[in-house]
Structures are given as C-alpha cells and as structure tokens.
Design an enzyme around this catalytic site. Structure first.
Site, PDB file in Angstrom:
ATOM      1  N   GLU A  28     -13.902  -4.199 -11.915  1.00  0.00           N
ATOM      2  CA  GLU A  28     -13.169  -4.403 -10.666  1.00  0.00           C
ATOM      3  C   GLU A  28     -14.012  -5.272  -9.741  1.00  0.00           C
ATOM      4  O   GLU A  28     -15.242  -5.259  -9.816  1.00  0.00           O
ATOM      5  CB  GLU A  28     -12.898  -3.032 -10.010  1.00  0.00           C
ATOM      6  CG  GLU A  28     -12.153  -3.135  -8.683  1.00  0.00           C
ATOM      7  CD  GLU A  28     -11.615  -1.789  -8.186  1.00  0.00           C
ATOM      8  OE1 GLU A  28     -11.847  -0.755  -8.846  1.00  0.00           O
ATOM      9  OE2 GLU A  28     -10.958  -1.789  -7.123  1.00  0.00           O
ATOM     10  N   ASN A  73      -8.259  -0.344  -6.865  1.00  0.00           N
ATOM     11  CA  ASN A  73      -7.740  -0.431  -5.494  1.00  0.00           C
ATOM     12  C   ASN A  73      -7.771  -1.872  -4.989  1.00  0.00           C
ATOM     13  O   ASN A  73      -6.945  -2.275  -4.170  1.00  0.00           O
ATOM     14  CB  ASN A  73      -8.548   0.468  -4.562  1.00  0.00           C
ATOM     15  CG  ASN A  73      -8.418   1.939  -4.941  1.00  0.00           C
ATOM     16  OD1 ASN A  73      -7.462   2.337  -5.600  1.00  0.00           O
ATOM     17  ND2 ASN A  73      -9.382   2.740  -4.536  1.00  0.00           N
ATOM     18  N   ASN A 173      -1.642  -0.579  -9.271  1.00  0.00           N
ATOM     19  CA  ASN A 173      -2.704   0.412  -9.466  1.00  0.00           C
ATOM     20  C   ASN A 173      -2.501   1.601  -8.540  1.00  0.00           C
ATOM     21  O   ASN A 173      -2.304   1.424  -7.331  1.00  0.00           O
ATOM     22  CB  ASN A 173      -4.067  -0.223  -9.141  1.00  0.00           C
ATOM     23  CG  ASN A 173      -5.211   0.773  -9.240  1.00  0.00           C
ATOM     24  OD1 ASN A 173      -5.570   1.179 -10.337  1.00  0.00           O
ATOM     25  ND2 ASN A 173      -5.764   1.177  -8.109  1.00  0.00           N
ATOM     26  N   GLU A 174      -2.538   2.801  -9.105  1.00  0.00           N
ATOM     27  CA  GLU A 174      -2.516   4.059  -8.324  1.00  0.00           C
ATOM     28  C   GLU A 174      -1.557   3.981  -7.133  1.00  0.00           C
ATOM     29  O   GLU A 174      -1.930   4.284  -6.000  1.00  0.00           O
ATOM     30  CB  GLU A 174      -3.934   4.429  -7.873  1.00  0.00           C
ATOM     31  CG  GLU A 174      -4.827   4.759  -9.047  1.00  0.00           C
ATOM     32  CD  GLU A 174      -6.179   5.373  -8.678  1.00  0.00           C
ATOM     33  OE1 GLU A 174      -6.553   5.379  -7.495  1.00  0.00           O
ATOM     34  OE2 GLU A 174      -6.861   5.842  -9.606  1.00  0.00           O
ATOM     35  N   TYR A 245     -11.267  11.401 -12.693  1.00  0.00           N
ATOM     36  CA  TYR A 245     -12.730  11.415 -12.551  1.00  0.00           C
ATOM     37  C   TYR A 245     -13.151  12.855 -12.285  1.00  0.00           C
ATOM     38  O   TYR A 245     -12.461  13.575 -11.562  1.00  0.00           O
ATOM     39  CB  TYR A 245     -13.168  10.551 -11.364  1.00  0.00           C
ATOM     40  CG  TYR A 245     -12.847   9.080 -11.525  1.00  0.00           C
ATOM     41  CD1 TYR A 245     -13.693   8.232 -12.238  1.00  0.00           C
ATOM     42  CD2 TYR A 245     -11.699   8.537 -10.957  1.00  0.00           C
ATOM     43  CE1 TYR A 245     -13.392   6.883 -12.389  1.00  0.00           C
ATOM     44  CE2 TYR A 245     -11.391   7.184 -11.099  1.00  0.00           C
ATOM     45  CZ  TYR A 245     -12.247   6.361 -11.818  1.00  0.00           C
ATOM     46  OH  TYR A 245     -11.952   5.034 -11.961  1.00  0.00           O
ATOM     47  N   GLU A 293      -8.328   4.680 -16.457  1.00  0.00           N
ATOM     48  CA  GLU A 293      -9.537   4.958 -15.657  1.00  0.00           C
ATOM     49  C   GLU A 293      -9.955   6.389 -15.961  1.00  0.00           C
ATOM     50  O   GLU A 293      -9.188   7.323 -15.731  1.00  0.00           O
ATOM     51  CB  GLU A 293      -9.282   4.816 -14.153  1.00  0.00           C
ATOM     52  CG  GLU A 293      -9.134   3.396 -13.684  1.00  0.00           C
ATOM     53  CD  GLU A 293      -9.101   3.282 -12.151  1.00  0.00           C
ATOM     54  OE1 GLU A 293      -9.769   4.065 -11.458  1.00  0.00           O
ATOM     55  OE2 GLU A 293      -8.366   2.400 -11.676  1.00  0.00           O
ATOM     56  N   GLN A 350     -16.416   2.463 -14.732  1.00  0.00           N
ATOM     57  CA  GLN A 350     -16.170   1.078 -15.074  1.00  0.00           C
ATOM     58  C   GLN A 350     -17.248   0.636 -16.067  1.00  0.00           C
ATOM     59  O   GLN A 350     -17.843   1.492 -16.704  1.00  0.00           O
ATOM     60  CB  GLN A 350     -16.148   0.248 -13.793  1.00  0.00           C
ATOM     61  CG  GLN A 350     -14.999   0.705 -12.864  1.00  0.00           C
ATOM     62  CD  GLN A 350     -14.753  -0.205 -11.655  1.00  0.00           C
ATOM     63  OE1 GLN A 350     -15.279  -1.307 -11.553  1.00  0.00           O
ATOM     64  NE2 GLN A 350     -13.942   0.277 -10.719  1.00  0.00           N
TER      65      GLN A 350
HETATM   66  O1  AHR Z   1     -12.738   2.955 -10.293  1.00  0.00           O
HETATM   67  C1  AHR Z   1     -12.880   3.129  -8.920  1.00  0.00           C
HETATM   68  C2  AHR Z   1     -11.543   3.355  -8.225  1.00  0.00           C
HETATM   69  O2  AHR Z   1     -11.014   4.579  -8.616  1.00  0.00           O
HETATM   70  C3  AHR Z   1     -10.446   2.365  -8.537  1.00  0.00           C
HETATM   71  O3  AHR Z   1     -10.501   1.237  -7.747  1.00  0.00           O
HETATM   72  C4  AHR Z   1      -9.206   3.151  -8.244  1.00  0.00           C
HETATM   73  O4  AHR Z   1      -8.121   2.747  -9.023  1.00  0.00           O
HETATM   74  C5  AHR Z   1      -9.611   4.590  -8.483  1.00  0.00           C
HETATM   75  O5  AHR Z   1      -9.258   5.405  -7.431  1.00  0.00           O
END
Ligand code: AHR
Length: 503
Positions: A28, A73, A173-174, A245, A293, A350
């Site tokens: 990113e 993001n 994205n999201e 995450y 992700e 990432q």
């Molecule tokens: O990977 C970091 C961030 O986590 C990304 O930009 C977003 O898509 C997610 O919230």
C-alpha cells in the site's frame, strides 16, 4: 511430554487444489512500504528504476504469486492519474487516510514494472470511495486495452506499448468501515460495485473481480453486509473479500495463539453466505473467497498515534514481530490451507516495512522478520492439494474459544513431485508434543527433512543487528516406519515435516 497428538495422511482426504495465489501479499502507499521499501532511488542495491534488489531477492525467496496495490485505505482517496506520466509533473497530494503527503513518484506503471521484476502478478484495487465507475473503467482501459483510445494511448506514450494485462481487481476497499473515505451502506456499495464491475468487464471481459466483504468478523454489519453486497453483485464478481488482524495487547498468549479459530469461523461463515445467495438466485456459479488482508497488527499502534502528520513516507505500522506472532501467522496459514477449496486468494498484509515479513533500513540492509519464515515455508512447500489430516490432540480452556487444541495442522501433497508436507503448530507453551501419524496410504514415502522454529523467549524478535535470532532450524526426530510417522514438536513451535516417495 503431553499426550500424543494424532494425524492421518491420506490422498483421499483432499480439501481442494491450492491456488498459488493463497500466498499473495500487499503493498500500500503507506509508511515506508513503497518509499524506502520496494522503491528507494540512490540505494546501493537499487537499479536505475529505483527498485531495491535486496528486497526483491527476499520476495523471490518467499515466491509471492500476487501483490495487491495501491491500498488499502489509501485507495479510497487516490486519483490514479496522479501516478502516471513524467515524475516531475506529478502532484503532491494530501493523503487523508494516513495523514501524510503523497509525492506520487511511484504509480501504476512503476508498480507493474516492479511486479515483472519481482516475478509476481499485480492485483489492483479501484477507488470506490472518493471516485467511482468512470475512474475505474478508465484505469482498466489504461492498463489492459491494447491501443488506439485515449487512455490506452496514454499508457503507450508513457513508455508501455504492451498492455499490462492486469487480471485481478478489487472493487474498492473496506467500504463497510466508517474510517473509509466514502464509507457506504451495503446497499449503496452493492449498487456502485455492480455497476462498476459491469463496465470494467465491458472494457476487459477476462477480469476477475473481488467485491468488498467485511473488514473483520466483529463489524456490526458482518454477515448482512456480505448477503446484501452479494445480492447486488453475485453475477458480476468472482470473489468476496475478508480482512482480519489479531493482536496480543493484554499479553494473553494462549488466547492470542487461538485467534486462528476466529479466522476459521469467519471463513466458514462467509462460505455459507456465498452459498446462501447462490441458492437464493438458483445460480450455477460459485463465488469464492479472497482473504486479501490478514496478519498480526498491534505493536505499532501507540507509535502511530504519536506520529506527526503530513510527512512524506514516515515510518508507520512498523510492527516488530515476535516468536509468538510467527506462531499465530503459522496457524493462520494452516487455517487458510484448510479452506483451500474456497479461499482461492489471500494476501499477507503487508509485504515490506508496513506490518510486514520484510524490513528495511532506509539506506541500509533488508532482513526477515519472524513471520517471514512460516510464510516463506508454506509458500515454497505448500503447493498442490491440501489434505485434511484430522488432527486430534489434547485441548486447553480459553474463555473466548472454549476448548483449544494444542495441535493445529494441515498437509499438502504435490502428486507430480511425489512430495508431501505436514505443517504444524504446537500451541502448548510448556511442553513438547509427541506426534503420531498414519501415513500407510502413502507407501514408500519417507521423511526427507524436518524444520522447526521455536525460542525460549516468545518475545524474541529479528532486528537489523540480529536478523536471524528467530529462524527455522533443520533437524529433528521425525521418521516413518511401517507407514507410521513419529515426531516431536517442541513447545510453542512452528514445524514443517517434508516427506517424499523414495522407493
Ligand atoms: O493494511 C493496513 C490497513 O488495514 C489497510 O489500509 C486497510 O484496508 C485495513 O484496515
């Protein structure tokens, strides 16, 4: 020593073919992922294009099949046109997602060139936050149309006579997250996504499209979001995304190591929702999952909150990973493989510097974080088909997950190469785990190598000065006799046992 754990290795226990894109990753425009990560003009290991060859060497070592770009993001406020053409004419922009300044020295064409050099495929996301259908279709035209139109000719004029042939695209994205630029309701997003998908495929019918699912399983809209979005988009997309995450901020390691069970439940739920919409629509088509992700992310939160805004490429999300983080990453990889029938793509988020397996010092070396190792070993050895090993072991109590098995395991079988690999995590922090395997269904297979990664200090990390403190060691007691595998998995360990037909 605890009670022995049991596994069965048998060719008929196939879960599904492993799509190599299960081992994808993500770059990113964020922190030092691009600037100072993959791209650092003037670095001793960078070529004329500014791409760091030391970083590319490590990426090739993992064998990363696909890389998602440019966000995240970031993409929801990105004007892709800013990142093409002569660099000196590109604008500096306020980047609102991460509160920095984006200089646009690196954009779509540089990313594609970098992918070719890193021997990986691009996966591009389009901006469905501040932009929409028009910007998306123009970007597809710029990338994939051969020539003779405004955007394709601009690509040619920018030094790329051949189309980039970008196959996989994320529709935003999201979009379920209030933090997202242009956050939408499921119905609003579903409408935008289907109309965008439709015209992107009119430009290039060979595209594979990913609709945005939930940002994690705890989102209040989770499940109804997927059902609504798929109601709109089912006939126009190939995948729905999942993101997650995990962290260990309370230092509860037994609970932290069980978080892969949450990932497992998340995947099963999304599969069920896809199939519910399929049934509702009486569709013959199956929509698969792109877990684009996933990772451990929590170490850097305080530093990021204290960051001075509006800098160019400051260090952000620079989690320094520990031994225990590598164990959870290993368990998450095993979980993805156990769903290889439906999870066809996944991106460790990432790849470089930003919550990443690879770290660099700007102007200095690149090294492997702890999580690099389970990722690289599954990517290198975990090809072919995934096998359900029916893992059975003693369990421990956890208030979130109830009974957590000490053993997390899966196997992969490459029939053509006649090789079989067992991946296993022992979650027992105090004791090694004896493992007994029934592999009579693989006659002639013997152990060819065993790797295990563990450290008495679960907080041990790899740093620039000590880059190999946490790394897999070759060796162990694994052996096959009369079709029975026996091995010992050290306490709190990541393990790879490779077998091959030798007779
Ligand atoms: O990977 C970091 C961030 O986590 C990304 O930009 C977003 O898509 C997610 O919230």
């Amino acid at each position: 020593m605890s009670t022995p754990a049991q596994v069965i290795l048998a060719p008929e226990r196939q879960i599904g073919a492993i799509d190599p894109r299960l081992y994808g990753s993500f770059i990113e425009h964020l922190g030092r992922a691009v600037y100072g990560g993959i791209y650092e003009p003037g670095h001793a290991r960078a070529g004329e294009d500014g791409f760091r060859s030391d970083v590319i060497d490590l990426i090739r070592e993992i064998d990363v099949p696909i890389v998602r770009y440019p966000g995240g993001n970031f993409v929801s406020g990105y004007d892709w046109e800013d990142g093409i053409g002569p660099k000196e004419q590109r604008p500096r922009r306020l980047e609102l997602a991460w509160r920095v300044i984006e200089p646009n020295f690196f954009g779509t064409d540089e990313f594609i060139d970098w992918c070719r050099k890193a021997q990986t495929e691009p996966m591009l996301a389009v901006n469905l936050g501040s932009r929409g259908l028009d910007a998306a279709r123009h970007l597809v035209e710029y990338c994939n149309f051969p020539g003779g139109t405004q955007w394709s000719d601009l690509r040619r004029a920018n030094g790329h006579p051949e189309p980039h042939h970008v196959k996989v695209w994320c529709l935003g994205n999201e979009m379920d997250g209030p933090w997202q630029i242009g956050h939408r309701t499921a119905d609003e997003y579903g409408r935008v996504a289907v109309e965008t998908a439709k015209v992107m495929k009119w430009v290039d019918p060979s595209l594979e499209l990913v609709a945005c699912g939930s940002s994690n399983r705890k989102m209040p809209t989770f499940a109804s979001w997927e059902a609504t979005v798929l109601d709109h988009t089912y006939d126009h997309v190939e995948y729905i995304s999942l993101h997650t995450y995990y962290g260990n901020p309370d230092n509860n390691t037994p609970n932290f190591l069980a978080k892969s069970i949450d990932m497992d439940r998340f995947i099963s739920s999304v599969v069920a929702i896809c199939d519910y919409v399929k049934a509702k629509k009486r569709s013959k088509k199956t929509v698969n999952l792109s877990f684009d992700e996933w990772n451990v992310w929590f170490h850097s939160r305080a530093a990021d909150r204290a960051m001075e805004p509006w800098q160019i490429a400051p260090p952000q999300l620079e989690d320094i990973y520990t031994m225990e983080d590598a164990l959870l990453v290993g368990a998450m990889l095993i979980t993805l493989l156990r769903h290889a029938d439906r999870v066809k793509m996944a991106c460790l988020a990432q790849l470089v510097n930003v919550i990443a397996p690879i770290m660099t010092a700007t102007g200095g070396p690149a090294w492997r974080q702890t999580i690099f190792h389970p990722y690289a070993q599954t990517s290198r050895f975990g090809r072919g088909v995934a096998l359900d090993v029916d893992a059975r072991s003693a369990v421990y109590d956890d208030s979130e997950f109830d009974a957590v098995p000490y053993l997390e395991a899966v196997a992969t079988w490459d029939e053509a190469a006649e090789s079989l690999t067992l991946f296993a995590v022992n979650r027992n922090l105090q004791e090694s785990l004896p493992l007994q395997g029934d592999c009579r269904a693989f006659p002639g297979y013997r152990v060819i190598e065993q790797w295990s990664m563990h450290n008495a200090d679960l907080q041990a990390t790899n740093t620039q000065d000590a880059p190999n403190r946490v790394a897999p060691a070759k060796g162990g007691d694994a052996q096959v006799q009369d079709g029975r595998l026996a091995a010992t998995l050290p306490a709190a360990s990541w393990n790879v046992i490779r077998l091959a037909k030798t007779v």
